[in-house]
Design an enzyme around this catalytic site. Structure first.
Site: not given
Ligand code: TRP
Length: 330
Positions: A115, A195, A198
């Site tokens: 992050k 995979k 979002k």
């Protein structure tokens, strides 16, 4: 025998997609339907503010998660389904827990480092405290089982460390929480790599996409000439995985055979697959529409869920504060 408590949460960033459904929500439903477990499932909106977010969209996105959950089959009669910020005990417990967590440890977590790379100008205390809040989510219910992906393991490890420290220092009885991977189906990305996710543009199909949208999304899935000796990895083999999930293994085998012989016509394959996905999702889409038209009902579920959750979380918090030496009655 007392039941095994389960907690899991979904961040309020975007709608649920097929990957979330087969990878997580189906597992939540299995646990909710198993009488050995007592489940708490939340849209974890307080976690959303640990990275830059849109305050005009937070409430809507949070409620959308709850509606997706309910449409997919989470049952408020069987599990507690609600929104994290309505149970303020989580935040208070997280602050208490932060007193047994070292800054250095938090700075070294892979999720924190990722992050920091993504948002170098937003390295906040809230971000550093993300795992502490997650531990509070779980331990407020003394949940010993958390269905979650492998990427969450470092956070669950922190949860166990906090539980141990708290139990050693203050004599609390927090469990050593285990992550479980419920039996799930891997759903590949439409981009042909990795995979469904979002955060990757063009990789997903949402649970409530209509037929035109599903067709459009499948259209951008990469293919090849349709003919050859072996199915290549990537786009084509991913398409066939979708065929297997939504049309069955026999249909997939037929396509594999076509590939080696007369060839696959992807236009036809995609049209047929789009219909199959659309039909599979019909009950979810219909339930979702019903919920959208019945906001009062959704609000009521959220409110009742929060009340049930607060009863449990408040008891844990009160007990923890007394054991930590705060003023108050035992
Ligand atoms: N960190 C989780 C994620 O990114 C979301 C989450 C927050 C969670 N609190 C939780 C998951 C408690 C399981 C249990 O997916």
């Amino acid at each position: 025998m007392s039941k095994i408590r389960v907690f899991s949460g979904t961040r309020a960033t975007g709608r649920l997609h097929l990957g979330n459904y087969f990878g997580a929500v189906k597992g939540y439903i299995d646990l909710q339907n198993d009488s050995n477990y007592d489940c708490v499932y939340m849209a974890v909106d307080v976690h959303t503010i640990t990275t830059p977010y849109d305050q005009h969209n937070l409430a809507t996105a949070t409620k959308a998660i709850i509606m997706d959950y309910l449409a997919a089959g989470l049952d408020p009669e069987k599990a507690i389904v609600t929104i994290q910020s309505l149970v303020p005990e989580h935040v208070e417990l997280a602050f208490l827990f932060s007193s047994v967590v070292s800054v250095a440890k938090m700075q070294h977590l892979p999720t924190f480092k990722d992050k920091v790379k993504q948002h170098p100008d937003n390295v906040t205390l809230a971000l550093l405290n993300y795992p502490t809040l997650m531990a509070a989510d779980i331990l407020a219910y003394k949940a010993s089982v958390v269905p979650a992906g492998l990427d969450q393991e470092p956070h669950i490890e922190v949860t166990r460390e906090i539980a141990r420290r708290m139990n050693d220092l203050y004599g609390t009885d927090f469990p050593e929480t285990k992550r479980i991977a419920t039996p799930t189906q891997y759903v590949p990305s439409l981009t042909g790599e990795g995979k469904m996710s979002k955060s990757v543009e063009g990789s997903s199909i949402s649970l409530t996409d209509d037929l035109a949208m599903i067709k459009k999304r499948l259209a951008s899935c990469p293919t090849d000439s349709g003919n050859g000796q072996e199915i290549p990895k990537g786009g084509v083999s991913n398409l066939l995985t979708f065929v297997e999930i939504f049309e069955g293994i026999e249909r997939k085998k037929a396509y594999e055979n076509d590939y080696k012989n007369q060839g696959i016509r992807y236009g036809d394959l995609k049209a047929e697959l789009a219909e199959a996905i659309f039909n599979y999702l019909s009950p979810i889409r219909e339930k979702r529409l019903e919920l959208e038209n019945n906001q009062d009902y959704v609000d009521k579920i959220i409110k009742e869920g929060a009340e049930k959750a607060r009863t449990i979380a408040a008891a844990t918090l009160a007990e923890t504060k007394i054991k930590m030496g705060f003023y108050g009655k035992n």
